[in-house]
Every structure is written in C-alpha cells, then in structure tokens.
Design an enzyme around this catalytic site. Structure first.
Site, PDB file in Angstrom:
ATOM      1  N   TYR A 439       0.850  -1.200   0.000  1.00 24.35           N
ATOM      2  CA  TYR A 439       0.000   0.000   0.000  1.00 24.35           C
ATOM      3  C   TYR A 439       0.893   1.261   0.000  1.00 24.35           C
ATOM      4  O   TYR A 439       0.674   2.188   0.778  1.00 24.35           O
ATOM      5  CB  TYR A 439      -0.915   0.030   1.229  1.00 24.35           C
ATOM      6  CG  TYR A 439      -1.731  -1.209   1.466  1.00 24.35           C
ATOM      7  CD1 TYR A 439      -2.957  -1.404   0.835  1.00 24.35           C
ATOM      8  CD2 TYR A 439      -1.280  -2.200   2.338  1.00 24.35           C
ATOM      9  CE1 TYR A 439      -3.711  -2.542   1.070  1.00 24.35           C
ATOM     10  CE2 TYR A 439      -2.028  -3.357   2.567  1.00 24.35           C
ATOM     11  CZ  TYR A 439      -3.244  -3.520   1.936  1.00 24.35           C
ATOM     12  OH  TYR A 439      -3.998  -4.638   2.165  1.00 24.35           O
ATOM     13  N   GLU A 460       1.650  -1.374  -4.995  1.00 22.21           N
ATOM     14  CA  GLU A 460       0.413  -0.588  -4.958  1.00 22.21           C
ATOM     15  C   GLU A 460      -0.484  -1.047  -6.098  1.00 22.21           C
ATOM     16  O   GLU A 460       0.003  -1.349  -7.193  1.00 22.21           O
ATOM     17  CB  GLU A 460       0.759   0.899  -5.081  1.00 22.21           C
ATOM     18  CG  GLU A 460      -0.411   1.856  -5.137  1.00 22.21           C
ATOM     19  CD  GLU A 460      -1.306   1.778  -3.920  1.00 22.21           C
ATOM     20  OE1 GLU A 460      -2.473   1.385  -4.108  1.00 22.21           O
ATOM     21  OE2 GLU A 460      -0.862   2.122  -2.820  1.00 22.21           O
ATOM     22  N   CYS A 534      -4.865   4.010  10.178  1.00 22.50           N
ATOM     23  CA  CYS A 534      -5.718   5.140  10.538  1.00 22.50           C
ATOM     24  C   CYS A 534      -7.004   4.656  11.196  1.00 22.50           C
ATOM     25  O   CYS A 534      -7.845   5.458  11.593  1.00 22.50           O
ATOM     26  CB  CYS A 534      -6.034   5.985   9.304  1.00 22.50           C
ATOM     27  SG  CYS A 534      -6.869   5.082   7.982  1.00 22.50           S
TER      28      CYS A 534
END
Length: 582
Positions: A439, A460, A534
C-alpha cells in the site's frame, strides 16, 4: 387460513340473509326469491367480497455497516455499558415500529423530549458521551443516549431528537455540573461545540493523549480478544504527541448544499462544515455560523495559516459566483510547498493557487533551518493540480485531490519511528536488508525508509500512485527503490527477495487488510512487520486473524503497539504495531 376464515364469515352472513352461494365462483348470489323456489331462473346479481386494503407499515431500515466503523464499534460500546449496569439489550430496546407508524406524532413526541439531570457515564471512541435515561413510554425500561460534547462525570440537560433500536441521539442543552475532565477555558475555536470538526478542545492535551491510548486498548479488547486473554500483547505505549496542536491540517474541504427542489441559487447558502445536531450548551455560539445543517465558517482553527487565507479568498469568490452553481459542491483547499530558489523572486516560483483580492497568488514564507532551505506555502484549489509536500528534507508530489497525510508536523516523527523499527535484530553491517512497502501510495514510507536498506520494493494496486512514487524517488535521488503495480490477490508474486532478510510496511486504507492479503503476507514470512493504521479497530481485527488463523502467524510476536496523534482536538488516533518473527 385467513382466506378460509374470511370465506366462512361470508357464508355465515349469507345464511343470515337467506342468500345462495355459488360454489363455482366462491361469490355471493343475492336474490329476492325464496331459497326453495326453483321454478324460474333467478335474476341474481354477482357480488364479490370487498377486498380489505392492507395498511403499509413503515419499517426501520437497518444500515449495513462495517463492524470496525464508528456505528459498528458503537454496538460494542453499548454492550459494555449495559454490562457495567447489569442490563441486557431487551432492557433498552425501543419500540421503533410504533414510532415510525405514529400518525398523530403522540408517541414520537413522548420519545423526542428534553431530559434533565443526566449523568454522563462513558466516552465513545467517536468522542461522544454515553448515558442511561428512563424510557418515557415503557417505564420498566431504560434508554441509552448519545450526547455529543458530553464528558464522563458531566451532569447535563439534553434533548432527544432521534430514536434507533438500541439507542437515541440527543443534543447537549446545558452542562449543570462539570466533569473533572472539562476545561471550557481551553476552547479557542468559536465554532467548537457546534460543528462536527473537533470534539476535544475542552480537554487538556495530556488528557487527549490518555483517551487515545484507551481507544487503542479498547480496539484490541473488542477485536483481538484472544490476543488480550492469552497475554500476547505488550503494554500499550503512550500516545505520541503532535508538535502542532492547532493549525496543522494541510487539507480541508468546505462545502455547501443546494436547497431542495431549487435549480438556481438566489440567496448565498452557508459555506463551511456540518453542524453537529442542534447543541445549545455554548450560549455564545448560538448565532455563530447560522443554524442551517451546514454552518457558514470563515476560519478553521485546525487548518494551517495558508489554508485559512485560502478560505478567505474562496469565500470572497463564492460571494460573487454562487449563482453559477446548479447543485451543491465541495471546495478543495490543499497546502502546497514550494522550495524557493533565493536567486529568483518568490512570486515567479509560486505557480497556480488561491488568489487575494488583488488577483495575486497568496503565500506564506517559512524557513526549514535544519535543512537550510526557504519554503513558500500556497493554497491549491484544483484537485488535479500537482502539489508538493515537504517532509524531513524529502519532497513528495501528488495530485491535490489524492490522499496524503494531513499533518506534516508529525510526519518526521512517524517516519523515523517506522524506519527505526524496520531494522532486523542481530544483523551485521554486511548483511543485506530489504523492505517491502505494501500500500505504498506515492512512496512516503518507501523513500523515507530507503537509507540503510539494500533495496525497497513498493507495491500498490493503483498505477497512478506507482507513477508518482517512481517520480518521487527520482526527485529525492533515491536509487534503491523499485515500484510495481500489484494485484490484490497476488501482491507478493513479483517480489524476489529473501523473506528472512525483509521487513514489510503495511499502511492500508480505513477498512484494513483482507484475509487474502493476510494469507499472502503469512506465506511470504518476512522477518519484521510494521503495521500503520488510521483505523485501530480494523488493525486489531487484522492482527488477530494474522497471528491466530494464518499458517505462519504463530511465528510472530507483537513487539510494540502505540498511537500517534495525527489530529489533535479530535477523537481520531493512528496506531503503529511492530511484529517480529521469532
């Protein structure tokens, strides 16, 4: 059964009235003749039984939510509150069906009412207070109420305005007694307590960090219970503070709505951010920003100085041009950094950006004394424009509308922490070290972690992101990075480096990693893993699955786990977990 009962009812009515039944049509033949009169044909009239129109009842539409989303986590927090108060779900369930189908609003008005002297008991991971109140209709029951801007220990008055199956939403009207945590004198944003952008301005920063540490702990309690019960987690570290507590956001998106059924705008609509219900606890804010669902906001205390200058510019432009819009829209404000050449006038180096009343591009000059460079900050409003972020001496280019971390003051701390935890133990200076950045996006961690690593491979699924990552490595003179476009189901297929000399960085989106990826990671069997998230709840879920359900998960231990405060004054916390192969 219902049709049979109805048929028998009609037969009974026929017998009472002296009528004939047609068994071929199941209809009633009404006749003036005697039932025994068969001498002449009957002048009968066919009458069908009247159809009863069923009333269509409204139903509560249960949203399908990810269990690691705020609404999913709320259900776990509700269960925890019930357990602490020796209650079960049936003790707090609300009669949604009756409320939805209450044509007189009599029942609804009983539920949606003001409640006084409510003691806030807990704080959710979303930054709202939780409390118990009496059910206004079913007196043997309680209700769980969500109270935005309520803190544990507060005694408050609230107004319930929306009912769900197991909780109700409310507005905070008054704070009668302050929680020990509450320090309203710390508030500096005139919109705080009214809009949805921040939740914690009335807390000391030390308390904010402690609450976020608890959020990380609760996430693993909820989503990694086996790791907790088996003692497989280390003590959760203190939350790492942000150097900037305000004016740190490098991207904001003020927006406006078009009134219903309107095709043109005759009156300028509010431009800003969403209001958090209809709170009234801060009396001085009642008229600030208006009363519409979107508040008219002229300054954001969390945004950088150049973004607030850009906000002023774009609001002035909107005042003139709002009639041109045919529907609601979002205005992008993104900070851009220009590394200045001292030999060239600053204005000639700025490029395109938000302009002041004189038509000139607005900018602020700052100095990076550590790296000995002068910088100019501008505000970009075009989502396709290429912008530059400057992190610890590195430059990163990407499209203004694309994702990039929004607090550059904490990025050097985070990238250093990640870099330090990628080192493979017991390695000599001659041993090769490799890094896989899954990522990888536009290459932030790949580039910042490239020193001291033999080779970096960034993976990615977005070809555009890989293109930016390649350009960013070149712009920073990093020659040991290679970036590949990988398919989600075969992410490690093109990686040809020895796994026992390789560390892996994971920085997925909020939904986290899926099981397919975790199985691939386990099969690759790297020496170390650093998982940046996150959404600590999806991180906890992923790590329990990886350690407990994958083939090689048993070979790893969690070395460290802690939060990083990317967004001071809000409930958000990012977490970093380090795993090593043993």
């Amino acid at each position: 059964m219902f049709q049979l009962l109805r048929r028998n009812w009609y037969k009974a009515q026929v017998c009472l009235r002296g009528t004939k039944i047609s068994h071929t049509t199941n209809s009633i033949l009404m006749s003036s003749e005697s039932p025994n009169d068969t001498k002449r044909p009957s002048s009968a009239i066919l009458v069908n039984p009247p159809k009863q129109k069923k009333q269509k009842l409204k139903r509560y539409k249960q949203k399908k939510v990810d269990v690691t989303s705020p609404l999913g986590i709320l259900q776990l927090e509700i269960d925890e509150l019930l357990k602490e108060n020796s209650l079960a779900r049936e003790n707090v369930c609300n009669d949604i069906k009756t409320i939805l189908n209450d044509k007189t609003n009599e029942i609804r008005d009983k539920y949606h009412r003001e409640v006084s002297n409510v003691k806030v008991q807990k704080l959710t991971s979303n930054g709202d207070g939780l409390a118990l109140i009496d059910n206004p209709v079913e007196t043997t029951k309680k209700q769980i109420v969500i109270i935005p801007f309520g803190l544990p220990g507060d005694l408050v008055n609230v107004k319930v305005f929306k009912t769900h199956p197991y909780y109700v939403e409310s507005d905070l009207l008054d704070v009668l007694e302050n929680s020990p945590l509450r320090h309203n004198e710390l508030i500096r944003d005139k919109y705080f307590g009214k809009y949805s952008g921040s939740q914690f301005e009335f807390l000391t920063y030390e308390d904010q960090l402690k609450i976020k540490q608890t959020t990380v702990a609760n996430a693993y309690k909820f989503f990694a219970p086996r790791l907790v019960s088996e003692g497989l987690l280390p003590e959760i570290g203190t939350t790492v503070a942000s150097p900037l507590k305000y004016n740190y956001r490098t991207k904001i998106t003020p927006h406006f709505d078009m009134p219903r059924r309107a095709t043109t705008l005759e009156v300028r609509p509010p431009l800003g951010f969403g209001q958090k219900g209809r709170p009234k606890w801060r009396k001085e804010t009642l008229e600030v920003g208006g009363t519409a669902p979107i508040l008219d906001i002229d300054r954001c205390e969390l945004a950088t100085d150049i973004l607030n200058i850009g906000l002023t510019n774009e609001r002035r432009k909107f005042d003139v041009e709002f009639k041109k819009y045919k529907k609601g829209a979002t205005i992008l404000l993104r900070e851009n950094t220009v590394i200045l050449d001292p030999k060239v006038p600053t204005e000639e180096q700025l490029g395109e950006g938000s302009r002041d009343i004189n038509g000139k591009v607005s900018y602020i000059e700052v100095a990076d004394e550590e790296h000995g460079v002068a910088l100019a900050k501008t505000c970009v409003t075009n989502s396709t424009q290429i912008v530059t972020e400057y992190v610890d001496g590195y430059v990163f280019n990407f499209s203004a509308g694309e994702f990039f971390q929004n607090n550059d003051s904490i990025l050097p701390i985070v990238t250093k922490y990640v870099r330090d935890n990628l080192q493979i133990p017991n390695s000599s200076s001659h041993d090769p070290n490799y890094l896989v950045d899954a990522y990888c996006g536009s290459g932030l961690f790949s580039v910042c972690s490239s020193k001291g690593v033999t080779k970096v491979i960034g993976v990615e699924i977005s070809a555009d992101s890989v293109s930016f990552a390649e350009k960013n490595a070149k712009a920073n003179n990093v020659e040991n990075c290679r970036f590949i476009v990988g398919k989600a189901e075969k992410l490690f297929e093109s990686i040809d480096i020895p796994s026992d000399r390789t560390s892996v960085i994971l920085d997925p989106p909020r939904k986290g990693c899926d099981e397919i990826f975790m199985k691939q990671l386990s099969e690759f069997h790297p020496a170390r893993i650093v998982y940046i998230s996150c959404n600590v709840h999806s991180q906890a879920r992923d790590l329990e699955y990886f350690l407990k359900e994958t083939e090689n998960g048993k070979d790893y231990k969690v070395e460290s786990l802690r939060g990083f405060d990317f967004f001071p004054q809000t409930h958000h916390v990012e977490s970093v977990c380090v795993l090593s192969r043993v």
